[in-house]
Design an enzyme around this catalytic site. Structure first.
Site, PDB file in Angstrom:
ATOM      1  CG  ASP A  34      -0.224   0.022   2.536  1.00 36.60           C
ATOM      2  OD1 ASP A  34       1.033   0.007   2.527  1.00 36.60           O
ATOM      3  OD2 ASP A  34      -0.900   0.042   3.585  1.00 36.60           O
ATOM      4  CD  GLU A  36       0.705   2.147   5.986  1.00 34.33           C
ATOM      5  OE1 GLU A  36       1.072   1.136   6.612  1.00 34.33           O
ATOM      6  OE2 GLU A  36      -0.345   2.773   6.237  1.00 34.33           O
ATOM      7  CG  HIS A 124      17.996  27.041   3.506  1.00 40.38           C
ATOM      8  ND1 HIS A 124      18.671  27.397   2.362  1.00 40.38           N
ATOM      9  CD2 HIS A 124      17.081  28.003   3.722  1.00 40.38           C
ATOM     10  CE1 HIS A 124      18.174  28.527   1.894  1.00 40.38           C
ATOM     11  NE2 HIS A 124      17.205  28.916   2.709  1.00 40.38           N
ATOM     12  CG  ASP A 161      21.437  33.876  -2.805  1.00 38.19           C
ATOM     13  OD1 ASP A 161      22.395  33.553  -2.087  1.00 38.19           O
ATOM     14  OD2 ASP A 161      20.449  33.146  -2.991  1.00 38.19           O
ATOM     15  CE  LYS A 184      17.951  33.404  -5.039  1.00 39.08           C
ATOM     16  NZ  LYS A 184      18.195  31.969  -4.789  1.00 39.08           N
ATOM     17  NE  ARG A 186      13.631  31.497  -4.644  1.00 41.86           N
ATOM     18  CZ  ARG A 186      13.834  30.680  -5.671  1.00 41.86           C
ATOM     19  NH1 ARG A 186      12.912  30.542  -6.607  1.00 41.86           N
ATOM     20  NH2 ARG A 186      14.961  30.011  -5.769  1.00 41.86           N
ATOM     21  CG  ASP A 210      23.128  28.464  -3.807  1.00 43.14           C
ATOM     22  OD1 ASP A 210      23.126  28.816  -2.615  1.00 43.14           O
ATOM     23  OD2 ASP A 210      22.214  28.764  -4.599  1.00 43.14           O
TER      24      ASP A 210
END
Ligand code: R5P
Length: 284
Positions: A34, A36, A124, A161, A184, A186, A210
């Protein structure tokens, strides 16, 4: 120390175990009919300090990470270190529009329930990790990226950036090359505008760095701005090659000479290994 490799990071995890000279167990992870997730660690016991190496992206891998933590604890692990090479949901680190969740915080709250230590690499936003109650550390891939490009005739290192300017500085200083950043804006999830490069790129071989490439929009625009400014060579190296919607093909067909990333996400551009950096951190 025992390293358990989840399905997202088998090569990286086994490289780490090899460097550390410790036992490596590959989790037998599959899907039920299924859809999972199912996982099993096939051994008698894990009576040792255990490091689970597994991404929390995409969602299936996040679920597998939760299941692995439980399985490892039940097998008797003395301590559990989560090594999360690519931490999913890190970009939704705050409420940008009313009604949104703080996704990164939610992930930390759940991942932190059953572990003793967390290691990430070029997450990040590093501040996200402070939500963990346990010891945590974000490693940097700058050293391995700089080593990889040391003999490739790079003249300057740029970030697309200001947010990644520190990465460009770190890589540039390690290579003994000048560094700078582009501007930069966005426009949407897939579109960015990069202002015309103001630095002198004429005849230069430029390396863009980056933290991640997702749709590739940022890097395609950055490479074009640099070519327009006279760069004769443009390569890109990121830590996390997410490459959604065939971004890798788009990048290879653009103004770039080379597209490389680290093996935090395993794909055909992930030639730069962070296994040594992660192994060193575990040794500490
Ligand atoms: C943004 O802050 C990040 O550092 C990356 O530049 C961005 O996530 C890349 O996204 P894309 O490849 O979709 O332009």
């Amino acid at each position: 120390m025992i390293i358990v490799g989840g399905s997202s990071s088998r090569n990286l995890a086994s490289q780490m175990a090899q460097i550390l000279g410790c036992r490596y167990i590959e989790a037998a992870s599959t899907k039920f009919p299924d859809g999972e997730s199912y996982t099993r660690i096939e051994c008698e016991s894990l009576d040792d300090d255990v490091a689970i190496v597994q991404n929390t992206y995409p969602d299936g891998n996040l679920v597998e990470m939760f299941l692995l933590q439980d399985a490892v604890r039940k097998m008797g692990a003395r301590s559990i270190t989560l090594v999360i090479p690519y931490f999913g949901y890190a970009r939704q680190d705050r409420v940008f529009k009313p009604g949104e969740p703080e996704s990164a915080k939610v992930m930390v709250a759940h991942l932190g329930l059953a572990c003793d230590r967390v290691i990430t690499i070029d997450i990040h936003k590093e501040a996200i990790l402070d939500y963990f109650d346990c010891p945590h550390e974000d490693l940097k891939a700058a050293a391995v990226i700089a080593d990889h490009f040391a003999d490739k005739g790079i003249d300057m290192v740029l970030s697309p950036d200001i947010g990644a300017a520190g990465r460009a500085r770190d890589v540039g200083e390690r290579m003994g090359k000048p560094h700078d950043h582009l501007e930069k804006t966005r426009l949407s999830g897939t579109e960015v505008r990069i202002a015309p490069a103001t630095m002198d790129c004429t005849g230069k071989n430029v390396l863009i760095v980056d933290d991640m490439i997702s749709t590739g929009g940022t890097i395609v625009a950055a490479a074009k701005a640099l070519r327009d400014a006279g760069a004769t060579g443009v390569s890109v190296a990121c830590t996390h090659g997410v490459f959604v919607n065939n971004a890798i093909e788009k990048l290879r067909g653009s103004a770039l000479d080379e597209v490389l990333c680290c093996n935090t996400l395993e794909n055909d551009a992930s030639e730069i290994s962070v296994a040594g950096i992660l192994a060193d951190a575990l040794r500490r």
